[in-house]
Design an enzyme around this catalytic site. Structure first.
Site, PDB file in Angstrom:
ATOM      1  N   GLU A 297      28.207  17.076  56.911  1.00  0.00           N
ATOM      2  CA  GLU A 297      28.949  15.579  56.670  1.00  0.00           C
ATOM      3  C   GLU A 297      30.223  16.150  55.997  1.00  0.00           C
ATOM      4  OE1 GLU A 297      29.875  12.343  56.585  1.00  0.00           O
ATOM      5  OE2 GLU A 297      27.457  12.440  56.676  1.00  0.00           O
ATOM      6  N   ASP A 301      33.826  14.745  57.961  1.00  0.00           N
ATOM      7  CA  ASP A 301      34.818  13.833  57.454  1.00  0.00           C
ATOM      8  C   ASP A 301      36.173  14.470  57.181  1.00  0.00           C
ATOM      9  OD1 ASP A 301      32.549  12.292  57.087  1.00  0.00           O
ATOM     10  OD2 ASP A 301      32.406  12.362  55.067  1.00  0.00           O
ATOM     11  N   SER A 524      29.231   7.787  59.822  1.00  0.00           N
ATOM     12  CA  SER A 524      30.041   8.835  59.305  1.00  0.00           C
ATOM     13  C   SER A 524      31.219   9.404  60.023  1.00  0.00           C
ATOM     14  CB  SER A 524      29.079   9.929  58.723  1.00  0.00           C
ATOM     15  OG  SER A 524      28.080   9.492  57.710  1.00  0.00           O
TER      16      SER A 524
END
Length: 608
Positions: A297, A301, A524
């Protein structure tokens, strides 16, 4: 207060000192029917376990802050762009002096001195670290260790707590008590390249037409890289600068760390100009950035958020703490609320990035209403300071934030009635509605393919907590009017805040994890991508001598939607249904659509 004393003597001093408050009846401040589905009571919590209690004090002047947020975020208002300073927002967030006095007295009567108390910058949050045994005395409750049937995770919580009735008007909430939400990263499915097979191959150099009529590399239908997003969203020729104080922030929670070697490898492959550049790492509440434990994650990002906006200065917030309890630990562990810790830290800073993306959340119903409203109030305060906040909408279609597997997706209320209903996500559903004017974040849904369609896991729907804000009073009823009478009757709140607001690509993003190429999917992907284009818009406005955009939604719903690519096909199934459909105009799958940067830039530069 000395913890060693409390551990040896089971709170005798605290019990003796509370006599003045015994004249007041203990009344339940907050309770829930029982633990949310999936959690069960395992055992009493150890009395010595350290818990970090967050005490929210009322903000009597917050309606004024909220009114000012509306005015400075509305492009048609004369005050548009006149964002508040940190000091101005803190004045409007501060509790009444009487509240401070009586809460201080209550803490002192339980043996807590000023040195044991941490206060937020606006003094509207009080934090204390106490053993469970003392917390139980203070809150007239019993904490238990609850375990999750599917994951085996443990958490220390209670289902009810009480306060002397004299305190009820001086305390909004205390957590962690009744909140079982973890604010996990949304699913961000990762597939190693050798596990994937492209269904279509394209000759090198072949292009297809993007929504702006410009050429997009045809391979972007298989794999998304930085150049795909710049081509698709019409920003191929825009160059940002590092000289105008514009900045982009990315948040990280629950042990998600950015691997620096992976980031450099990503830059080398997709944005060679950024290779060798650095970002600012900010540790909140002891947050780490363990290079031996790269997070899919966090890598996703930062690689796409930072890669899109370089050389704009970039910040990664790594926030320590977790809601989980480790029963095998040899030392007392600390149960905390990481998202609140991050929000409190950012609000205390003089300088905050103008754009911040967050890819974490949970189902709205797992977050107590009191906590949701106070969190949204804090986010609204950042908006009043000119910060654009973007949150992934979630990856469970109409069935919530995390599970898209029909075998595991359970769509029921957790109030004891077990009513079948769609599950909105939080903070994506976040408004603050004391005067029903605004919401404080922009929620980002997901798309795939070129031409773009809604991706089926894009969470969207209508809040069960928060009423529809004023600027949605045209867009949302127009969508609802297109539904056949009785569609999903009883499954959603037709008067609630609709989300998401916008969307971006969310499938097959090429990132680097542990030195290997990986394909990532989930909203995401969408949030840091859309945030990257918002940061570019802020760059353009600041270069033109204008204020940053701040809270985006009044602009998006008044004129900004004209510069978005409307997504009119696809749906977000869940809960045994086909979910909502994407259609012309706003819809609860992709919002108003994906960005056309050049059109957006023209609009924002024409505004004051």
């Amino acid at each position: 207060m000395k913890f060693v004393t409390l551990l040896v003597f089971p709170f005798a001093a605290a019990l003796a000192s509370t006599a003045p408050f015994r004249d007041y009846e203990q009344k339940v401040k907050e309770s829930i029917h029982g633990p949310p589905r999936g959690w069960y009571e395992h055992s009493p919590a150890p009395k010595h376990h350290i818990i970090e209690l967050k005490i929210a004090l009322p903000q009597p002047k917050f309606p004024e802050l909220e009114q000012q947020l509306w005015e400075i975020s509305d492009p048609s208002h004369t005050r548009y762009g006149a964002h508040l300073s940190k000091q101005e927002t803190e004045t409007l967030m501060a509790p009444h002096p009487e509240t401070l006095d009586i809460v201080n007295e209550w803490l002192a009567l339980h043996g807590l001195e000023e040195e044991d108390v941490k206060r937020s910058s606006a003094r509207d949050w009080v934090t204390i670290r106490v053993p469970v045994g003392l917390a139980e005395e203070m809150l007239d409750t019993t904490y238990y260790v609850y375990k999750h049937t599917a994951t085996g995770e443990s958490i220390v919580r209670t289902t009810s707590y009480s306060l002397p009735d004299i305190l009820h008007d001086h305390v909004d909430l205390i957590q962690p008590t009744t909140m079982f939400a973890r604010f996990k990263a949304f699913r961000s499915t990762l597939l190693w390249y050798n596990q994937t097979q492209s269904t279509v191959s394209y000759p090198p150099g072949e292009t297809i037409s993007g929504p702006a009529g410009n050429a997009v590399n045809a391979s972007c239908n298989n794999t998304i890289i930085l150049s795909c997003l710049r081509q698709l969203y019409n920003a191929e020729n825009y160059a940002t600068t590092d000289k105008n104080n514009n900045a982009l922030g990315i948040t990280g929670f629950v042990y998600e760390y950015v691997n620096n070697e992976d980031l450099q490898q990503f830059y080398q492959a997709q944005n060679p100009s950024a290779y060798g550049s650095n970002y600012t790492l900010i540790s909140v509440n002891g947050g780490m950035n363990d290079q031996a434990s790269p997070g899919g994650e966090a890598n996703l990002d930062t690689q796409f958020g930072f890669g899109l906006t370089w050389p704009t200065p970039e910040t990664f917030y790594t926030t320590g703490g977790d809601t989980l309890f480790s029963p095998d630990s040899t030392t007392p562990s600390n149960t905390s609320v990481p998202f609140t810790n991050w929000l409190e830290y950012v609000l205390s800073q003089d300088d905050v990035p103008q754009t911040i993306s967050t890819s974490y959340g949970d189902n709205e119903q797992d977050v107590p209403y009191t906590y949701a409203t106070r969190t949204c109030a804090g986010l609204a305060s950042l908006g009043a300071r000119g910060v654009s906040l973007l949150f992934a909408s979630g990856d469970g279609g109409v069935g919530g934030g995390h599970s898209f597997d029909p075998a595991t997706q359970i769509c029921e209320s957790n109030d004891g009635d077990h009513v079948k209903e769609f599950l909105p996500t939080f903070p994506a559903s976040c408004p603050y509605i004391a005067i029903n004017l605004d919401q404080s974040v922009t929620a980002v849904g997901g798309t795939l393919n070129i031409p773009e369609t809604a991706v089926n896991f894009s969470s969207g729907g209508f809040s069960n907590y928060f009423a529809r804000p004023a600027y949605q009073e045209v867009a949302v009823p127009a969508y609802l009017a297109k539904l056949a009478p009785g569609t999903y009757k009883g499954l959603y709140n037709s008067t609630g805040r609709g989300f998401p607001d916008v969307a971006a690509q969310s499938v097959s993003f090429s990132i680097v994890v542990e030195g290997q190429l990986v394909l990532a999917s989930g909203t995401s992907c969408a949030s840091p991508s859309f945030a990257g284009f918002v940061s570019m818009l802020n760059d353009a406005r600041i270069n033109a001598g204008k204020a940053p955009l701040g809270f985006l939604n009044p602009f998006l719903y008044s004129t900004g939607y004209n510069a978005l690519n409307d997504i009119t096909s696809g749906n977000n199934p869940g809960c045994g249904t086909l979910g909502f459909n994407a259609t012309v105009g706003w819809d609860p799958v992709t919002g108003y659509g994906t960005p056309n940067f050049e059109k957006l830039k023209e609009l924002v530069l024409a505004m004051p």
